[in-house]
Scaffold this motif. Structure first.
Motif, short mmCIF file in Angstrom:
data_model
loop_
_atom_site.label_atom_id
_atom_site.label_comp_id
_atom_site.label_asym_id
_atom_site.label_seq_id
_atom_site.Cartn_x
_atom_site.Cartn_y
_atom_site.Cartn_z
N VAL A 352 0.86 -1.18 0.00
CA VAL A 352 0.00 0.00 0.00
C VAL A 352 0.90 1.23 0.00
CG1 VAL A 352 -1.78 1.31 1.23
CG2 VAL A 352 -1.84 -1.19 1.25
N VAL A 353 0.67 2.13 -0.96
CA VAL A 353 1.44 3.36 -1.06
C VAL A 353 0.58 4.51 -0.55
CG1 VAL A 353 2.56 4.98 -2.63
CG2 VAL A 353 2.81 2.52 -2.99
N MET A 354 1.18 5.32 0.33
CA MET A 354 0.46 6.43 0.94
C MET A 354 1.33 7.68 0.87
SD MET A 354 -0.93 6.71 4.89
CE MET A 354 -1.89 5.20 4.72
N THR A 355 0.72 8.79 0.44
CA THR A 355 1.42 10.08 0.39
C THR A 355 0.72 11.05 1.32
OG1 THR A 355 2.05 9.69 -1.91
CG2 THR A 355 2.22 11.95 -1.10
N ALA A 356 1.53 11.79 2.11
CA ALA A 356 0.94 12.72 3.07
C ALA A 356 1.75 14.01 3.12
CB ALA A 356 0.90 12.08 4.46
N ILE A 357 1.09 15.06 3.56
CA ILE A 357 1.74 16.34 3.82
C ILE A 357 2.01 16.43 5.32
CG2 ILE A 357 1.56 18.85 3.71
CD1 ILE A 357 1.80 17.46 0.99
N VAL A 358 3.28 16.67 5.66
CA VAL A 358 3.66 16.82 7.06
C VAL A 358 4.10 18.26 7.28
CG1 VAL A 358 5.18 16.02 8.90
CG2 VAL A 358 4.40 14.42 7.15
N LYS A 359 3.44 18.91 8.24
CA LYS A 359 3.78 20.29 8.56
C LYS A 359 4.41 20.35 9.95
CE LYS A 359 0.01 22.26 5.77
NZ LYS A 359 -1.23 23.08 5.80
N VAL A 360 5.53 21.08 10.03
CA VAL A 360 6.16 21.33 11.33
C VAL A 360 5.61 22.67 11.83
CG1 VAL A 360 8.33 21.60 12.57
CG2 VAL A 360 8.21 20.11 10.56
N MET A 361 4.93 22.61 12.97
CA MET A 361 4.24 23.79 13.49
C MET A 361 4.83 24.21 14.83
SD MET A 361 2.00 24.18 11.05
CE MET A 361 0.90 25.42 11.75
N LEU A 362 4.95 25.51 15.02
CA LEU A 362 5.32 26.09 16.30
C LEU A 362 4.06 26.57 16.98
CD1 LEU A 362 7.88 26.90 17.99
CD2 LEU A 362 7.69 29.17 16.93
N LEU A 363 3.89 26.24 18.26
CA LEU A 363 2.65 26.54 18.97
C LEU A 363 2.90 27.53 20.10
CD1 LEU A 363 1.28 22.86 19.23
CD2 LEU A 363 0.89 24.52 17.40
N PRO A 364 3.01 28.82 19.78
CA PRO A 364 3.23 29.82 20.84
C PRO A 364 2.01 29.90 21.75
CG PRO A 364 3.65 30.75 18.64
CD PRO A 364 2.94 29.45 18.44
N PRO A 365 2.21 29.92 23.05
CA PRO A 365 1.07 30.02 23.98
C PRO A 365 0.27 31.30 23.74
CG PRO A 365 3.07 29.40 25.16
CD PRO A 365 3.49 29.80 23.77
N GLY A 366 -1.04 31.14 23.59
CA GLY A 366 -1.91 32.29 23.42
C GLY A 366 -1.81 32.95 22.07
N GLN A 367 -1.10 32.35 21.11
CA GLN A 367 -0.96 32.93 19.78
C GLN A 367 -1.32 31.89 18.72
OE1 GLN A 367 2.78 35.01 19.07
NE2 GLN A 367 3.15 35.16 21.29
N PRO A 368 -1.62 32.33 17.49
CA PRO A 368 -1.91 31.37 16.42
C PRO A 368 -0.69 30.52 16.10
CG PRO A 368 -2.63 33.59 15.82
CD PRO A 368 -1.80 33.73 17.06
N PRO A 369 -0.88 29.28 15.67
CA PRO A 369 0.24 28.41 15.29
C PRO A 369 1.02 29.02 14.13
CG PRO A 369 -1.79 27.15 15.51
CD PRO A 369 -2.18 28.59 15.56
N VAL A 370 2.32 28.73 14.11
CA VAL A 370 3.19 29.23 13.05
C VAL A 370 3.79 28.03 12.32
CG1 VAL A 370 5.26 30.57 12.52
CG2 VAL A 370 3.75 31.29 14.39
N GLN A 371 3.64 27.99 10.99
CA GLN A 371 4.20 26.90 10.20
C GLN A 371 5.68 27.17 9.94
OE1 GLN A 371 1.98 25.39 6.75
NE2 GLN A 371 3.89 25.48 5.59
N LEU A 372 6.51 26.20 10.37
CA LEU A 372 7.94 26.30 10.14
C LEU A 372 8.37 25.64 8.83
CD1 LEU A 372 9.28 25.54 13.73
CD2 LEU A 372 8.99 27.78 12.65
N SER A 373 7.66 24.56 8.45
CA SER A 373 8.04 23.83 7.24
C SER A 373 6.87 22.99 6.77
CB SER A 373 9.26 22.95 7.51
OG SER A 373 9.60 22.19 6.37
N SER A 374 6.88 22.70 5.50
CA SER A 374 5.92 21.77 4.91
C SER A 374 6.69 20.78 4.05
CB SER A 374 4.90 22.51 4.05
OG SER A 374 4.05 21.60 3.38
N MET A 375 6.46 19.50 4.31
CA MET A 375 7.19 18.47 3.56
C MET A 375 6.21 17.41 3.08
SD MET A 375 9.11 16.62 6.79
CE MET A 375 9.23 18.09 7.80
N THR A 376 6.62 16.70 2.05
CA THR A 376 5.83 15.57 1.52
C THR A 376 6.45 14.27 2.02
OG1 THR A 376 5.16 16.77 -0.46
CG2 THR A 376 5.06 14.37 -0.55
N MET A 377 5.60 13.40 2.51
CA MET A 377 6.05 12.11 3.01
C MET A 377 5.48 11.01 2.12
SD MET A 377 5.23 10.32 6.71
CE MET A 377 3.50 10.03 6.30
#
Length: 493
Positions: A352-377
């Motif tokens: 079975v072949v599966m492709t996914a998007i993996v995002k590395v997110m920074l989660l500052p307290p009390g603030q919106p998440p910040v995307q650090l990177s987007s990669m394909t897996m």
């Protein structure tokens, strides 16, 4: 002014093409073959079932007069059936034949006889020899896509019947035996076929109603096991083609087109064969995908410490450029499969072949998440198919793993150190999650009380075939009785 016409040959070609399009059945995602070896085991259960049905025959009271004799016959009971010369066979293009030859039935009944001024009562034992029953059952696909008995042709004949009188006037009544047994034989002949008709068209069809057509697999998906055409019957087998397609419970009307290789069953050595195409598995993966199952958020305690440390090292510069105060903010990995996984079945096995998007997110307290990177897996899993009873299950193991940046080739090089820990993380988190969904298994369309044993799985190009023998955990009578108690299944859609 011009006019265009079609030649007779061209018209015939169009009609032929239209007819072929109308008559071409949709491909089967699932096929089941029951062979004559399986029928041999079913014969014993059928024989017991028929014996029980005939033993419940109720005969009407008989009254009559012959000269100075007046008689009444009551409480007719079948005490023993000997259907040892019974056979169950396939009838090509029709269904099944249950044939009984040269068997016997023992009966008992009470008599009340008046002869002149003598009154006599007592019990009579009788035996019917040369019992021949020929029953043909026509099998079809009904409007709901279930296997059903549509018609039964029955012929029953009793060659001779003997009765033995006891009591005060036993010898005197011997000549009356022929008269009585002739009537009894006629009535018994008339009762056998209606009893078998009811057994097949009502009782057995009720049992067939319990075989799933559309059922829930879990809280996310269901499966459609509707027959796509009437069963094909040959002298060696009964072949059934099922739709074999999964669906998202929230979008049950979404259709999936079957473009996979049509499964082929070539063998007859085992009692039963189950064939499943790539479409069967792909439709399940696609249904889970549309149900939104293939998504994960790995954060806090779910995040392995060594992976978190590696992510902080990799993206330390990016975090410092954003805001040095956020260097200790939590990190998360958001994983979402971006297309339905695809199954590939070869003679070497299934993957079975599966492709996914993996995002590395920074989660500052009390603030919106910040995307650090987007990669394909890109991942490839080995899939091992197995049977247990009448449930099909799949076990997955991670075979190949690759990630690359969606932003730049340079970042892809920077992600190389993440390959091994991400693979380990997936092996410890995603793979168990997938196997947890599949370990319970999917029920295949067999009646309750009938299970697979001694299974052998064979992988072919585009499909798998599972050969097995049958085990009856219940007798046919118990299976029919159980169907009466479970007419309304809560999991049936």
């Amino acid at each position: 002014m011009f006019s265009f016409g079609m030649t007779p040959c061209f018209s015939a070609l169009l009609l032929s093409l239209a007819f072929s399009l109308q008559t071409t059945a949709e491909p089967a995602g699932c096929k089941i073959r029951i062979t004559d070896k399986g029928l041999e085991m079913l014969k014993t259960e059928t024989q017991k079932f028929v014996e029980e049905e005939l033993s419940n025959i109720s005969m009407p009271e008989m009254k009559g007069k012959d000269g100075r004799f007046q008689y009444t016959i009551t409480d007719v009971k079948i005490t023993e059936l000997n259907l040892t010369h019974a056979d169950l066979k396939f009838v090509p293009e029709v269904g099944l034949l249950f044939d009984v030859q040269n068997s016997s039935i023992s009966l008992s009944f009470n008599r009340r006889i008046l002869y002149w001024f003598f009154y006599d009562t007592g019990n009579i034992n009788a035996s019917a020899d040369g019992v021949n029953i020929n029953t043909v059952l026509k099998l079809i696909r009904d409007d709901d896509g279930r296997l059903k008995i549509n018609n039964i042709t029955c012929n029953a004949k009793i060659s001779q019947m003997k009765a033995k009188f006891s009591g005060t006037l036993g010898r005197v009544y011997d000549f009356l035996a022929t008269f009585l047994t002739t009537g009894m034989r006629f009535l018994l002949n008339q009762q056998i076929c209606p009893a078998l008709n009811h057994a097949a068209l009502v009782d057995v069809n009720s049992m067939l109603d319990t075989i799933p057509v559309r059922i829930e697999v879990d809280e996310f998906i269901g499966i459609d096991y509707a027959l796509i055409e009437d069963p094909a019957v040959t002298s060696q087998s009964l072949d059934m083609n099922f739709r074999g397609v999964f669906f998202d419970l929230a979008h049950q009307n979404v259709t999936q087109v079957n473009l996979a290789v049509d499964p082929i069953i070539r063998d007859y050595d085992r009692m039963v064969y189950l064939a499943l195409s790539e479409f069967f598995f792909d439709s399940g993966m696609s249904s889970y995908y549309t149900a939104g199952i293939f998504q994960m958020d790995i954060v806090n305690e779910k995040m392995p410490k060594d992976l978190e440390m590696l992510l902080r090292t990799t993206y330390f510069g990016a975090i410092m450029m954003l805001n040095p105060a956020l260097v200790d903010a939590p990190l998360s990995l958001q994983l979402a499969v971006n297309s339905p996984p695809k199954t590939s079945i070869k003679t070497s096995g299934a993957t079975v072949v599966m492709t996914a998007i993996v995002k590395v997110m920074l989660l500052p307290p009390g603030q919106p998440p910040v995307q650090l990177s987007s990669m394909t897996m890109e991942t490839k899993f080995n899939a091992k198919v197995s049977m247990r009873g009448k449930r099909l299950s799949v076990h997955a193991d991670l075979r190949r793993f690759k990630i690359f940046s969606n932003q730049s080739a340079l970042e892809s090089l920077a992600l190389i150190p993440l390959q091994a820990p991400l693979k380990t993380m997936l092996q410890m988190s995603l793979v168990p999650l997938i196997n947890n969904w599949t370990k319970r298994g999917v029920r295949i369309p067999l009646a309750d009380g009938m299970d697979f044993i001694e299974e052998v799985v064979e992988y072919h190009n585009g499909f798998i075939v599972i050969g097995a023998n049958l085990h009856f955990s219940k007798g046919l009578r118990d299976m029919v009785a159980g169907s009466m108690e479970t007419d309304a299944q809560p999991t049936t859609l």
